[in-house]
Scaffold this motif. Structure first.
Motif, PDB file in Angstrom:
ATOM      1  N   ALA A  10     -31.006   2.406  21.578  1.00 50.38           N
ATOM      2  CA  ALA A  10     -30.537   2.880  20.283  1.00 50.38           C
ATOM      3  C   ALA A  10     -30.137   4.342  20.385  1.00 50.38           C
ATOM      4  O   ALA A  10     -30.648   5.098  21.193  1.00 50.38           O
ATOM      5  CB  ALA A  10     -31.626   2.713  19.243  1.00 50.38           C
ATOM      6  N   GLY A  11     -29.215   4.736  19.574  1.00 53.13           N
ATOM      7  CA  GLY A  11     -28.792   6.137  19.542  1.00 53.13           C
ATOM      8  C   GLY A  11     -27.581   6.395  20.414  1.00 53.13           C
ATOM      9  O   GLY A  11     -27.050   5.508  21.089  1.00 53.13           O
ATOM     10  N   ARG A  12     -27.140   7.628  20.377  1.00 54.25           N
ATOM     11  CA  ARG A  12     -25.961   8.023  21.122  1.00 54.25           C
ATOM     12  C   ARG A  12     -26.289   8.188  22.599  1.00 54.25           C
ATOM     13  O   ARG A  12     -27.326   8.717  22.957  1.00 54.25           O
ATOM     14  CB  ARG A  12     -25.448   9.344  20.543  1.00 54.25           C
ATOM     15  CG  ARG A  12     -24.023   9.623  20.889  1.00 54.25           C
ATOM     16  CD  ARG A  12     -23.465  10.653  19.965  1.00 54.25           C
ATOM     17  NE  ARG A  12     -23.593  11.967  20.587  1.00 54.25           N
ATOM     18  CZ  ARG A  12     -23.272  13.102  20.012  1.00 54.25           C
ATOM     19  NH1 ARG A  12     -22.847  13.095  18.775  1.00 54.25           N
ATOM     20  NH2 ARG A  12     -23.398  14.226  20.628  1.00 54.25           N
ATOM     21  N   LYS A  13     -25.398   7.749  23.454  1.00 50.04           N
ATOM     22  CA  LYS A  13     -25.596   7.851  24.900  1.00 50.04           C
ATOM     23  C   LYS A  13     -25.403   9.294  25.345  1.00 50.04           C
ATOM     24  O   LYS A  13     -24.534  10.005  24.841  1.00 50.04           O
ATOM     25  CB  LYS A  13     -24.608   6.957  25.654  1.00 50.04           C
ATOM     26  CG  LYS A  13     -24.625   5.512  25.224  1.00 50.04           C
ATOM     27  CD  LYS A  13     -25.921   4.839  25.586  1.00 50.04           C
ATOM     28  CE  LYS A  13     -25.894   3.376  25.208  1.00 50.04           C
ATOM     29  NZ  LYS A  13     -27.037   2.949  24.489  1.00 50.04           N
ATOM     30  N   ARG A  14     -26.216   9.729  26.290  1.00 52.33           N
ATOM     31  CA  ARG A  14     -26.111  11.082  26.814  1.00 52.33           C
ATOM     32  C   ARG A  14     -24.907  11.191  27.740  1.00 52.33           C
ATOM     33  O   ARG A  14     -24.620  10.299  28.524  1.00 52.33           O
ATOM     34  CB  ARG A  14     -27.370  11.451  27.597  1.00 52.33           C
ATOM     35  CG  ARG A  14     -28.580  11.623  26.717  1.00 52.33           C
ATOM     36  CD  ARG A  14     -29.797  12.053  27.518  1.00 52.33           C
ATOM     37  NE  ARG A  14     -29.580  13.205  28.349  1.00 52.33           N
ATOM     38  CZ  ARG A  14     -29.789  14.473  27.968  1.00 52.33           C
ATOM     39  NH1 ARG A  14     -30.208  14.703  26.752  1.00 52.33           N
ATOM     40  NH2 ARG A  14     -29.575  15.469  28.789  1.00 52.33           N
ATOM     41  N   LYS A  15     -24.220  12.341  27.629  1.00 56.25           N
ATOM     42  CA  LYS A  15     -23.120  12.603  28.541  1.00 56.25           C
ATOM     43  C   LYS A  15     -23.666  13.040  29.882  1.00 56.25           C
ATOM     44  O   LYS A  15     -24.718  13.676  29.961  1.00 56.25           O
ATOM     45  CB  LYS A  15     -22.227  13.724  28.002  1.00 56.25           C
ATOM     46  CG  LYS A  15     -21.253  13.312  26.954  1.00 56.25           C
ATOM     47  CD  LYS A  15     -20.329  14.472  26.647  1.00 56.25           C
ATOM     48  CE  LYS A  15     -19.336  14.124  25.580  1.00 56.25           C
ATOM     49  NZ  LYS A  15     -18.492  15.265  25.233  1.00 56.25           N
ATOM     50  N   ASP A  16     -22.942  12.751  30.919  1.00 57.24           N
ATOM     51  CA  ASP A  16     -23.307  13.179  32.253  1.00 57.24           C
ATOM     52  C   ASP A  16     -23.162  14.709  32.335  1.00 57.24           C
ATOM     53  O   ASP A  16     -22.159  15.262  31.870  1.00 57.24           O
ATOM     54  CB  ASP A  16     -22.390  12.495  33.270  1.00 57.24           C
ATOM     55  CG  ASP A  16     -22.779  12.812  34.691  1.00 57.24           C
ATOM     56  OD1 ASP A  16     -23.992  12.929  34.956  1.00 57.24           O
ATOM     57  OD2 ASP A  16     -21.871  12.946  35.532  1.00 57.24           O
ATOM     58  N   PRO A  17     -24.147  15.426  32.922  1.00 61.55           N
ATOM     59  CA  PRO A  17     -24.027  16.876  33.031  1.00 61.55           C
ATOM     60  C   PRO A  17     -22.770  17.337  33.773  1.00 61.55           C
ATOM     61  O   PRO A  17     -22.209  18.390  33.462  1.00 61.55           O
ATOM     62  CB  PRO A  17     -25.288  17.283  33.797  1.00 61.55           C
ATOM     63  CG  PRO A  17     -26.275  16.216  33.491  1.00 61.55           C
ATOM     64  CD  PRO A  17     -25.456  14.961  33.356  1.00 61.55           C
ATOM     65  N   ALA A  18     -22.300  16.550  34.729  1.00 61.83           N
ATOM     66  CA  ALA A  18     -21.073  16.915  35.453  1.00 61.83           C
ATOM     67  C   ALA A  18     -19.868  16.896  34.511  1.00 61.83           C
ATOM     68  O   ALA A  18     -18.978  17.753  34.597  1.00 61.83           O
ATOM     69  CB  ALA A  18     -20.850  15.958  36.623  1.00 61.83           C
ATOM     70  N   LEU A  19     -19.833  15.924  33.587  1.00 61.12           N
ATOM     71  CA  LEU A  19     -18.747  15.852  32.609  1.00 61.12           C
ATOM     72  C   LEU A  19     -18.811  17.039  31.652  1.00 61.12           C
ATOM     73  O   LEU A  19     -17.785  17.639  31.318  1.00 61.12           O
ATOM     74  CB  LEU A  19     -18.834  14.534  31.824  1.00 61.12           C
ATOM     75  CG  LEU A  19     -17.791  14.308  30.730  1.00 61.12           C
ATOM     76  CD1 LEU A  19     -16.383  14.293  31.330  1.00 61.12           C
ATOM     77  CD2 LEU A  19     -18.068  13.021  29.998  1.00 61.12           C
ATOM     78  N   GLU A  21     -20.026  19.921  32.366  1.00 62.84           N
ATOM     79  CA  GLU A  21     -19.618  21.083  33.163  1.00 62.84           C
ATOM     80  C   GLU A  21     -18.096  21.175  33.208  1.00 62.84           C
ATOM     81  O   GLU A  21     -17.522  22.251  33.052  1.00 62.84           O
ATOM     82  CB  GLU A  21     -20.193  20.942  34.576  1.00 62.84           C
ATOM     83  CG  GLU A  21     -20.106  22.155  35.431  1.00 62.84           C
ATOM     84  CD  GLU A  21     -21.128  23.218  35.051  1.00 62.84           C
ATOM     85  OE1 GLU A  21     -20.685  24.359  34.864  1.00 62.84           O
ATOM     86  OE2 GLU A  21     -22.314  22.915  34.962  1.00 62.84           O
ATOM     87  N   ALA A  22     -17.440  20.037  33.382  1.00 60.29           N
ATOM     88  CA  ALA A  22     -15.974  20.016  33.455  1.00 60.29           C
ATOM     89  C   ALA A  22     -15.351  20.373  32.102  1.00 60.29           C
ATOM     90  O   ALA A  22     -14.302  21.022  32.047  1.00 60.29           O
ATOM     91  CB  ALA A  22     -15.495  18.641  33.908  1.00 60.29           C
ATOM     92  N   GLN A  23     -15.976  19.966  31.009  1.00 63.64           N
ATOM     93  CA  GLN A  23     -15.457  20.252  29.676  1.00 63.64           C
ATOM     94  C   GLN A  23     -15.796  21.660  29.202  1.00 63.64           C
ATOM     95  O   GLN A  23     -15.245  22.130  28.215  1.00 63.64           O
ATOM     96  CB  GLN A  23     -16.019  19.253  28.662  1.00 63.64           C
ATOM     97  CG  GLN A  23     -15.513  17.848  28.847  1.00 63.64           C
ATOM     98  CD  GLN A  23     -16.177  16.882  27.878  1.00 63.64           C
ATOM     99  OE1 GLN A  23     -17.286  17.120  27.408  1.00 63.64           O
ATOM    100  NE2 GLN A  23     -15.503  15.780  27.600  1.00 63.64           N
ATOM    101  N   GLY A  24     -16.734  22.311  29.892  1.00 62.12           N
ATOM    102  CA  GLY A  24     -17.137  23.654  29.499  1.00 62.12           C
ATOM    103  C   GLY A  24     -18.161  23.669  28.379  1.00 62.12           C
ATOM    104  O   GLY A  24     -18.358  24.693  27.729  1.00 62.12           O
TER     105      GLY A  24
END
Length: 170
Positions: A10-19, A21-24
């Motif tokens: 349940a809940g929102r999925k966590r983004k990958d830290p590498a992603l 990092e790329a998005q700033g």
């Protein structure tokens, strides 16, 4: 209503830290592990506290330091408790001076303008409700920081050992 804690998935999925990092949008302070220990150290009182609240802050910070649980990460939380303790003293002083109740009078008139009755009501002083709210909040904060007697017992004894059930195999 369902019971038993949060549902898995349940809940929102966590983004990958590498992603991130790329998005700033990566922030190291938000990427801490769940059970990671906070760094221990002295606490600094928040600047918005009054002198009385700073005294309460110093007392609470001293207790946490003696228990080896003092951390700069808890300074705002301890500051909130210090502020509430100051408010408790202030509201209690108002109640001691003015009393717990006050009286209101209202005149009841008839259509022709003559006085028919005088209505007198006793009401609780507003400081009574404010004192109650401050005391409840302070008690809650003391519990969260494990500074109340029941929490002290938990800290002293640690987690209870689970005994093996001799009848488990039956």
């Amino acid at each position: 209503m369902a019971r038993g804690g949060p549902r898995s998935g349940a809940g929102r999925k966590r983004k990958d830290p590498a992603l991130k990092e790329a998005q700033g949008t990566y922030r190291a302070d938000r990427d801490a592990l769940v059970n990671e220990d906070v760094p221990l150290g002295p606490m600094t009182a928040p600047l918005h506290l009054s002198e009385i609240a700073r005294g309460h802050f110093a007392t609470i910070a001293g207790i946490l330091e003696q228990q080896k649980r003092s951390s700069p990460h808890y300074a705002e939380h301890v500051g909130l408790l210090a502020l509430r303790l100051e408010q408790i003293a202030m509201y209690q002083a108002v109640i001691d001076m003015e009393g717990c109740t006050f009286t209101t009078q209202s005149v009841i008139t008839t259509k022709d303008g003559s006085v028919s009755a005088l209505k007198i009501m006793k009401r609780a002083h507003p400081a009574v409700a404010m004192l109650d709210a401050a005391m409840r909040h302070a008690q809650s904060l003391l519990g969260e920081m494990m500074l109340n007697p029941s929490a002290a017992l938990k800290l002293a004894t640690g987690h209870k050992q689970v005994e093996e059930d001799p009848y488990e195999g039956f």
